[in-house]
Motif scaffolding. Structure first.
Motif, mmCIF file in Angstrom:
data_model
loop_
_atom_site.group_PDB
_atom_site.id
_atom_site.type_symbol
_atom_site.label_atom_id
_atom_site.label_comp_id
_atom_site.label_asym_id
_atom_site.label_seq_id
_atom_site.Cartn_x
_atom_site.Cartn_y
_atom_site.Cartn_z
ATOM 1 N N GLY A 47 0.841 -1.194 0.000
ATOM 2 C CA GLY A 47 0.000 0.000 0.000
ATOM 3 C C GLY A 47 0.874 1.240 0.000
ATOM 4 O O GLY A 47 2.049 1.193 -0.319
ATOM 5 N N THR A 48 0.305 2.342 0.393
ATOM 6 C CA THR A 48 0.991 3.624 0.332
ATOM 7 C C THR A 48 1.161 4.193 1.720
ATOM 8 O O THR A 48 0.260 4.149 2.533
ATOM 9 C CB THR A 48 0.170 4.609 -0.534
ATOM 10 O OG1 THR A 48 -0.029 4.036 -1.820
ATOM 11 C CG2 THR A 48 0.903 5.929 -0.682
ATOM 12 N N GLU A 49 2.355 4.722 2.012
ATOM 13 C CA GLU A 49 2.607 5.313 3.314
ATOM 14 C C GLU A 49 1.992 6.700 3.416
ATOM 15 O O GLU A 49 1.882 7.433 2.450
ATOM 16 C CB GLU A 49 4.111 5.374 3.568
ATOM 17 C CG GLU A 49 4.746 4.007 3.748
ATOM 18 C CD GLU A 49 6.172 4.119 4.240
ATOM 19 O OE1 GLU A 49 6.635 5.248 4.463
ATOM 20 O OE2 GLU A 49 6.812 3.078 4.396
ATOM 21 N N LEU A 50 1.618 7.037 4.631
ATOM 22 C CA LEU A 50 0.955 8.301 4.901
ATOM 23 C C LEU A 50 1.926 9.338 5.446
ATOM 24 O O LEU A 50 2.984 9.013 5.960
ATOM 25 C CB LEU A 50 -0.159 8.088 5.936
ATOM 26 C CG LEU A 50 -1.198 7.022 5.620
ATOM 27 C CD1 LEU A 50 -2.112 6.838 6.807
ATOM 28 C CD2 LEU A 50 -1.978 7.397 4.383
ATOM 29 N N CYS A 51 1.504 10.583 5.336
ATOM 30 C CA CYS A 51 2.236 11.693 5.941
ATOM 31 C C CYS A 51 1.191 12.629 6.527
ATOM 32 O O CYS A 51 0.273 13.058 5.824
ATOM 33 C CB CYS A 51 3.082 12.408 4.894
ATOM 34 S SG CYS A 51 3.910 13.890 5.506
ATOM 35 N N ILE A 52 1.296 12.922 7.813
ATOM 36 C CA ILE A 52 0.359 13.827 8.473
ATOM 37 C C ILE A 52 1.099 15.110 8.846
ATOM 38 O O ILE A 52 2.239 15.067 9.311
ATOM 39 C CB ILE A 52 -0.247 13.174 9.725
ATOM 40 C CG1 ILE A 52 -1.109 11.981 9.313
ATOM 41 C CG2 ILE A 52 -1.094 14.167 10.517
ATOM 42 C CD1 ILE A 52 -1.752 11.257 10.462
ATOM 43 N N GLY A 53 0.450 16.243 8.629
ATOM 44 C CA GLY A 53 1.114 17.498 8.928
ATOM 45 C C GLY A 53 0.147 18.587 9.351
ATOM 46 O O GLY A 53 -1.066 18.492 9.133
ATOM 47 N N GLU A 54 0.704 19.615 9.946
ATOM 48 C CA GLU A 54 -0.059 20.792 10.335
ATOM 49 C C GLU A 54 0.094 21.865 9.264
ATOM 50 O O GLU A 54 1.203 22.151 8.809
ATOM 51 C CB GLU A 54 0.440 21.336 11.671
ATOM 52 C CG GLU A 54 -0.284 22.586 12.134
ATOM 53 C CD GLU A 54 0.293 23.161 13.408
ATOM 54 O OE1 GLU A 54 -0.167 24.248 13.832
ATOM 55 O OE2 GLU A 54 1.221 22.550 13.984
ATOM 56 N N VAL A 55 -1.012 22.463 8.845
ATOM 57 C CA VAL A 55 -0.979 23.490 7.804
ATOM 58 C C VAL A 55 -0.351 24.760 8.369
ATOM 59 O O VAL A 55 -0.818 25.322 9.361
ATOM 60 C CB VAL A 55 -2.406 23.790 7.293
ATOM 61 C CG1 VAL A 55 -2.365 24.913 6.254
ATOM 62 C CG2 VAL A 55 -3.028 22.538 6.697
ATOM 63 N N MET A 56 0.719 25.214 7.714
ATOM 64 C CA MET A 56 1.431 26.415 8.144
ATOM 65 C C MET A 56 1.103 27.628 7.271
ATOM 66 O O MET A 56 1.111 28.764 7.746
ATOM 67 C CB MET A 56 2.945 26.159 8.108
ATOM 68 C CG MET A 56 3.399 24.957 8.921
ATOM 69 S SD MET A 56 2.996 25.114 10.671
ATOM 70 C CE MET A 56 4.079 26.458 11.153
#
Length: 222
Positions: A47-56
């Protein structure tokens, strides 16, 4: 899509001074530091790895290539969002990871109980993204036995639609194009499409509308 890594080795670039152009979004990547029950599971299955982030920071909008107007970004500074690991440009600023992503590369808004552990409480799909639940047991559909996890050579699997994004923008009409799917529908999807996630102790998959092959309209009896 890009894997470019841009590093500010002199550490003179302030992330707050970066202004994304067009429909780009600057994210501060939230790195997972420990494992707990209820987190996203990444890399254990195909599958595909995720990336979580905060919108700057966000750009001015999505360009309508027909009349030159801008569609709203619909993402706000401070929100937590989910993208895919290979999306956008990777930045290293002040020793911290950032990501510059086009807005359609952001698949969902998320609410986290614990940012360090990726503990997720809720997820809102964006554009043509769809959250589906994968059955873990044998399912019978119209007299035929469907085995979702029988082996890696099967190209499709059964899933249940949980949440649906609003669809892509239609440039001429300035309206959304519906995905055509609704919650609780049974669908047939490409087996390893999208990204595997775990939310509130249950397994889900976040996929694109094109990853779904058909709607199963018959009664499904376990």
């Amino acid at each position: 899509m890009s894997r470019t890594i841009i590093e500010d080795r002199c550490q003179k670039l302030d992330p707050s001074e970066i202004k994304p152009l067009g429909d780009r979004v600057l994210l501060r990547v939230i790195e997972r530091t420990r494992s707990v029950e209820g987190l996203f599971i990444v890399g254990q299955n195909p599958g595909t790895e995720l990336c979580i982030g905060e919108v700057m920071a966000v750009g001015e909008g999505i360009l309508n290539t027909i009349d030159g107007t801008l569609f709203p970004m619909e993402i706000n500074v401070g929100e937590t969002v989910l993208t895919i690991q290979y999306m956008g440009d990777q930045l290293k600023l002040g020793g911290n990871p950032y990501r510059l992503v086009r807005e359609n590369g952001i698949w969902a808004k998320v609410k986290l109980a614990n940012k360090d552990a990726y503990e997720i409480l809720d997820l809102e799909p964006r554009f043509a993204c769809i959250l589906v639940e994968i059955p873990s047991e044998e399912t019978v559909a119209k007299g035929r036995l469907v085995l979702p996890d029988i082996g890696i050579n099967m190209k499709e699997r059964l899933a249940t639609v949980v949440k649906v994004g609003p669809g892509q923008w239609h440039m001429p009409s300035h309206l959304r194009i519906s995905t055509g799917y609704e919650p609780d529908q049974k669908v047939l999807m490409t087996r390893y499409a999208g990204a595997e996630i775990r939310m509130n102790g249950k397994d889900y998959r976040l996929v694109q509308c094109d990853d779904l092959k058909c709607i199963m309209e018959g009664e499904l009896d376990g």
